[in-house]
Every structure is written in structure tokens, then in C-alpha cells.
Design an enzyme around this catalytic site. Structure first.
Site, PDB file in Angstrom:
ATOM      1  N   ASP A 336      34.054   9.562  49.823  1.00  0.00           N
ATOM      2  CA  ASP A 336      34.758   9.155  51.035  1.00  0.00           C
ATOM      3  C   ASP A 336      36.176   8.682  50.723  1.00  0.00           C
ATOM      4  OD1 ASP A 336      34.701   8.332  53.928  1.00  0.00           O
ATOM      5  OD2 ASP A 336      35.052   6.368  53.036  1.00  0.00           O
ATOM      6  N   GLU A 389      36.512  14.142  50.493  1.00  0.00           N
ATOM      7  CA  GLU A 389      37.066  13.988  51.835  1.00  0.00           C
ATOM      8  C   GLU A 389      38.515  13.549  51.627  1.00  0.00           C
ATOM      9  OE1 GLU A 389      37.462  11.424  55.789  1.00  0.00           O
ATOM     10  OE2 GLU A 389      36.952  10.548  53.870  1.00  0.00           O
TER      11      GLU A 389
END
Length: 674
Positions: A336, A389
Site C-alpha cells: 500500500d 500501489e
């Protein structure tokens, strides 16, 4: 033996034996040795969870638990818990075991299930209660104590899957990921979650029936706030107890593997929650976070950033990745907020950050951390994938580290997502003026190994659900959704879809309630949409042209990228078998076009094999049931022409018929086209 290391941007040669001296300990135990500590303090112990935290063991013929903690600037540390009535006692005081901040204690006769914390006396005289950073289980929120666990092993039956995973070339394989939040996929009732074990009965069956290849769990590390969705972590090694225990999660993953479904875990190594019981100012000073306040403070999310240059933090985080890979058989990590890690000025205004030693905005220690993470996983866990990401144009995210890349296997294509969503939110009347929204992504498609994501972030915070983003009335929204999805599955790149999109949920995702499954039972169009996704997923999985050459420029070819007046896009997807290819005709207006000519590369007989406008999907039924015959004549820079019917707001897929010992004349005689 000597090592060469960089210190203050200068090379310094230091004998290993001298460097090891400061890590030396006189403590004799079965849990760790001096080499473990040396690697831990060097940032290269990738299995630190095997000795840090709480471990059941026997010492001096007594059964108990050894606790080991890193708190370099603590004054004193006591273990407190159920067993001590949460009082500090001298016999439960940890011993500082080396010069670099490790503390340890063995306490006999402790049993599984006991709750505990560390009572840390800080240099300024204050004291704080902290959960165990390496604790593997915790109380259900709002309580925050760590819990002793001994019996965490299960009888795995996924050896076949793990062997297959190790041999799979995922770049040339179908990857179709179903992203889900375990707490809101389905529930027992409004206030009660399904457990890991209950999910293991229904989730694998659903994923297999729907044709997805992987699931991606939103973070399952312990977190205090449901509304954070798991992205503000307090317990990195502690799986959240909201849904059950450690063995339950292992059984869920085992059940998924038995159905040939991979498991990807959303992982947050960039920043952590500031709640007092967590890592924040762990020993009263910046420990896991940066020393510099500007660098540590993540104002955008109200969290603190990890100091990714600190060796003990690197050992903590990379070991955490291997903990889930080794202990839970996780098949991949979706990392993330990589952009937040890479840039010193991410989310900061001018004057709120300090350049690196070269004057740039790159976070040099974060770059090195990411490279080491990916190198370690590739070295020690073959077949496990990592996904970034990353929302900027940072180069070489998916290139190998030896060639200057970050070493990820895949990267989310946020540019594709933004452009295509903006296009499909437009009224079809205006789409011809924004035709390049769907063609531009191919200009940079081969710069990285992309995954095309429609994630949770796109269906919250007033952005509307995926179906509600589509233009038009109820029928047109559903037709547009089907067309958009078929275009997406035809576009190069692996796929990711958030839960609820597969049956056209109209309300935005809400983490506090289950999906609107009732739509499938109550409304025929949503049932048909659900069936459409099932067919689309299996169509994708069963046709190698749609994934085998995702990252090869020979795998995609435009036939017509310039028909902006009719908002029609035509392209070919190819496989390694040069005789196999699929032709996609994508119409993003509600117009039907009869006797429409398209160029095809070869003479032969063609057949429509997929059409999003089928009545069984809720469409108008403008399908082609028989065979189609190409004729000599240039069209769209192709030598042959095929005349077709183009359905409204829909995608049609065609293939050339290849049948052994069957001439074109025989096919013509058998043709039942009307």
C-alpha cells in the site's frame, strides 16, 4: 572477514567481529543466538519473528515463555498482564541483553490465552503500556492487550498448490483478483462478523464459481478502528481478532488453495497508527518512526511514517512479510501507498520537507528498503508476487533491481483507471471529444507490468459505486458496465475488481454493513449482471489470448483506434500460437450499427464468441448467431474485410474458426446463420 559499508556517504571498512561485539550477549536460551541478533541489528534478519516477541519454550527444565523486545532508549521494562494483576513486579522486569536496545525475560508457568503488555519506563520518568510489536494475537477492539498463543499450527493440505505456485510464470498466466473486505463481504447480522472458519465454507466456493483466480484481502493486521479498513495498523504480526483466531485464518487460506485460488494480502509497510498502545514513540522516543518530526508525521492520514533506514525497522517489516508468507502461505503482497514511501515531499507543501543528500525529493532509504524486500522475497519465496500501489510516474517499478528497478512483479495502473472511469462517466454524446481516454493508456502500457484495478478506493467517499458512475438510465448504466468490463478484460494487464461490482451494487461500499446481496434475488437485471461477470471471468480465464502476452508488444494490435465519431474501438489480442487471436469490437454509444465493416488479418470463417448485449445478460439481444466470412479487400489497414452487426453500448468478441480436416466449403454448407 571484513564488510564494506556506507557511512555518511563514505565507504568504511569495518571487521565483522568488531561490529558483532556490540551485539554480544551472555544470555543463554533456545530462542536466539548472537548471529540472530547481529542480523537483526544489521537489518538483514528476515525471520525475526522466530525470536522476537513471546515464545513458549523450556529453560532450566521449566516450561514457560521467553519475551524479547527492542526498545533502545527505555529506562526499565516490566511485563504485566493477567498473571500479575497488571502490576509491575521486580521478578517480571526485563533484562537489557546487549548495548543496542534488546530486552528479554523468561517467565515460567505462563499459559496460552494470558493477556499481557509491556510497561515501559521512559527516560523522562513517564511510563506507558505497550502491546507487543511482535505479538501474534490481540484482544478484540476496543481492548488492546496482546495474547499468548502456543497452538497455532494446522494440518495444511495445499502442497499441490504451493508446488504449482513455484513453477508458475504469472506474467503469462491469468490473474483476475477479487478484492474484498472480510468484515463487510457477508455478515451473520448487522453487528456480527462471519468468522474465518465460517468464511472458509462459503468464500472459496463463491470465488471458484465466479471464475476469479485470486482473492485480495484488505489488511488483516490488528487495527483499532473499523473505519480505517485495516490501513492504520497497531499490530503487524497480530492478525485481527475481529474474525477469529490464527488457526481460523490459516484454514481459510488452506480452503482457498484447495480450490486453486491464490491469496494476496494488502500490506502497509509505510506508515502506522499513532494510538498509544502501538508502535508510536515506543520507548518514549522515536523508535519505529523517523527522528525528524517533519519526516515522521504523516499529516494526510494522521499516522507516523516508518524510519525505513533504521536496521531494526527493516528487520521488523521484512520479517513481517515473511511471517505471512511462511506461516500463512500467503501468495502475494499488495504494498500500500508506495508513493508515500518513495517521495520525501509526498503530501507536503513547499518548506515542509528537506531534500536528500543529492538535493532531490527521493527517499533514498525507502528505495533501498523496497529493493531489499523484493529481492528477499524473490530469493527465499519463489512464486510469491509483490504488487505496488504506486500512483505516480516513478520509473521501473516492475523492473528487476539489478537493472535499476524497484523489483515489484506488478504495479496498479492508476492512470488507466482514472482515464477509463472519466470516459465512462461522460454522456455518450460527448465521448467522441474524449476518445483518447481509452487509447492513451496503450501509449505507456509496456513501461511496466500493470494490473488494471477497480478497487475499493473508487466506490467510497462520494465517488459513487461503479454501476452508478455509468451514464444514462438504469438499462444504459448496466449495459455500459458490461461494455466497460469486457473492454477492460480485453485490454492488456492483469485484472482486479472490488467486491459488489460483480452484481451492480448501487450504493457505495460501507465497511459497517454487508453487500447488497438481496439485489441478486429481488431484481432480474442484477441477477443477469452477476451471471455476466461469471461468464466474463471464465471467458478470460479460458482464452490465453487475453493474458499470455500481456507484457509483450506482440500481444495487442489496434485495428481501429481512431473512430471517435462513433466511439468505436477495435483491437486484436494474440497468444503465442499465431493462429489464435481474438478481435474486440467495443461500442460506447447506445447506437446499433448494421452492415458494419471491420478489417481482419486473414481470410477465413469468423464467429462471434462473446457479446455483452445478450438478453441473458440484460441486453437487447443484438447478437450474431452464425458464421461470418471475410472477403478480399482492404479495411483498417487489413487485407480482408468482415461485415458485422455492432450491438448498442456493448462489446463483441470474434475469433477465426480453425478446424482440422474441415475446409471452408464444408463450413459454408453447415452454416446456420440467418
Amino acid at each position: 572477514m571484513t564488510l564494506v559499508e556506507v557511512k555518511d556517504d563514505k565507504l568504511e571498512i569495518k571487521p565483522v567481529r568488531l561490529r558483532k561485539e556490540k551485539y554480544k550477549t551472555q544470555l543463554k536460551n533456545k530462542i536466539f543466538n548472537e548471529d540472530d541478533l547481529y542480523l537483526f541489528h544489521e537489518g538483514r534478519n528476515y525471520n525475526a519473528y522466530n525470536f522476537m516477541g513471546a515464545h513458549f519454550t523450556s529453560e532450566n527444565r521449566k516450561r514457560g515463555v521467553r519475551f524479547t523486545l527492542w526498545a533502545p532508549r527505555a529506562k526499565n521494562i516490566f511485563l504485566v498482564g493477567d498473571f500479575s494483576n497488571w502490576e509491575t513486579k521486580e521478578e517480571n522486569k526485563l533484562e537489557r541483553i546487549n548495548e543496542t536496545g534488546l530486552w528479554s525475560i523468561f517467565i515460567p508457568r505462563l499459559k496460552e490465552g494470558i493477556k499481557y503488555k509491556y510497561y515501559i519506563e521512559q527516560e523522562d520518568g513517564k511510563a506507558v503500556l505497550k502491546a507487543d510489536p511482535y505479538g501474534i494475537y490481540s484482544e478484540v477492539r476496543p481492548n488492546t492487550a496482546s495474547i499468548l498463543c502456543e497452538k497455532t499450527k494446522i494440518r495444511w493440505s495445499d502442497k499441490k498448490w504451493l508446488n504449482k505456485r513455484e513453477e508458475t510464470n504469472y506474467f503469462e498466466s491469468p490473474i483476475n483478483i477479487y478484492e474484498l473486505h472480510l468484515g463487510s463481504w457477508k455478515r451473520k447480522d448487522e453487528d456480527e462478523f462471519l468468522s474465518y472458519d465460517e468464511l472458509s465454507i462459503i468464500l472459496p466456493k463463491y470465488i471458484k464459481e465466479m471464475g476469479y483466480t485470486h482473492v485480495e484481502f484488505m489488511p488483516l493486521n490488528e487495527h483499532p478502528l473499523d473505519a480505517s479498513w485495516g490501513y492504520q495498523v497497531t499490530g503487524y504480526y497480530s492478525i485481527t481478532s475481529r474474525y477469529g483466531d490464527i488457526k481460523g485464518l490459516k484454514r481459510l487460506i488452506n480452503a482457498l488453495h484447495k480450490e486453486d485460488i491464490g491469496v494476496i494480502l494488502d500490506w502497509v509497510p509505510g506508515h502506522f497508527c499513532k494510538d498509544e498502545q502501538g508502535l508510536y514513540m515506543f520507548d518514549g522516543t522515536p523508535t519505529y518512526e523517523y527522528e525528524e518530526k517533519w519526516k515522521a508525521d504523516n499529516k494526510g492520514w494522521g499516522t507516523f511514517n516508518f524510519d525505513l533506514g533504521k536496521p531494526e525497522v527493516k528487520s521488523f517489516l521484512i520479517s513481517n512479510a515473511f511471517y505471512f508468507i511462511n506461516e500463512f502461505h500467503i501468495d502475494g503482497l499488495r504494498v500500500d501507498a508506495v508513493s508515500n514511501m518513495l517521495y520525501l515531499n509526498y503530501g507536503r507543501n513547499h518548506g515542509e520537507w528537506v531534500p536528500n543528500i543529492y538535493g532531490g525529493n527521493e527517499n533514498l532509504e525507502a528505495i533501498q528498503f523496497i529493493k531489499e524486500l523484493n529481492e528477499a522475497i524473490k530469493t527465499y519465496s519463489k512464486g510469491v508476487i509483490t504488487i505496488a500501489e504506486e500512483s505516480t510516474s516513478w520509473p521501473n517499478v516492475t523492473n528487476d533491481t539489478e537493472y535499476g528497478g524497484l523489483g515489484f512483479d506488478f504495479k496498479w495502473n492508476m492512470g488507466w483507471m482514472n482515464d477509463t472511469l472519466e470516459y465512462n462517466e461522460l454522456d455518450p454524446i460527448y465521448r467522441k471529444y474524449h476518445h483518447n481516454k481509452l487509447t492513451f493508456p496503450m501509449m505507456y502500457n509496456h513501461s511496466e507490468k500493470f494490473i488494471l484495478p477497480i478497487s475499493h478506493d473508487e466506490v467510497v467517499h462520494g465517488k459513487k459505486s461503479l454501476i452508478d458512475k455509468m451514464q444514462g438510465d438504469y438499462w444504459n448504466k448496466l449495459a455500459n458496465l458490461r461494455a466497460y468490463m469486457a473492454y477492460m478484460y480485453g485490454h492488456p494487464g492483469k485484472k482486479l475488481m472490488f467486491m459488489g461490482c460483480e452484481f451492480g451494487q448501487f450504493i457505495e461500499w460501507r465497511e459497517y454493513e454487508e453487500l447488497e446481496w438481496k439485489l441478486i434475488d429481488k431484481f432480474d437485471m442484477h441477477r443477469k449482471t452477476h451471471n455476466f461477470f461469471k461468464d466474463l471471468n471464465n471467458f478470460y480465464k479460458n482464452n490465453s489470448e487475453l493474458w499470455e502476452l500481456d507484457y509483450d508488444q506482440d500481444g495487442f494490435q489496434w485495428i481501429d483506434a481512431d473512430n471517435n465519431e462513433q466511439s468505436i474501438y477495435i483491437f486484436i489480442r494474440k497468444s503465442k500460437n499465431i493462429e489464435k487471436y481474438k478481435i474486440f469490437v467495443c461500442n460506447f454509444t447506445p447506437m446499433v450499427y448494421y452492415d458494419f465493416n471491420i478489417g481482419v488479418p486473414e481470410k477465413g470463417v469468423y464467429r462471434e464468441i462473446f457479446n455483452t448485449d445478450k438478453e441473458e445478460y440484460g441486453g437487447s439481444g443484438q447478437v450474431i448467431k452464425g458464421n461470418l466470412f471475410s472477403r478480399k479487400g482492404w479495411c483498417h489497414n487489413q487485407q480482408y474485410t468482415l461485415t458485422i452487426k455492432v450491438p448498442p453500448m456493448a462489446v463483441s468478441v470474434f475469433e477465426r474458426i480453425i478446424e482440422e480436416n474441415k475446409t471452408e466449403e464444408k463450413i459454408v454448407k453447415e452454416d446456420k446463420y440467418i
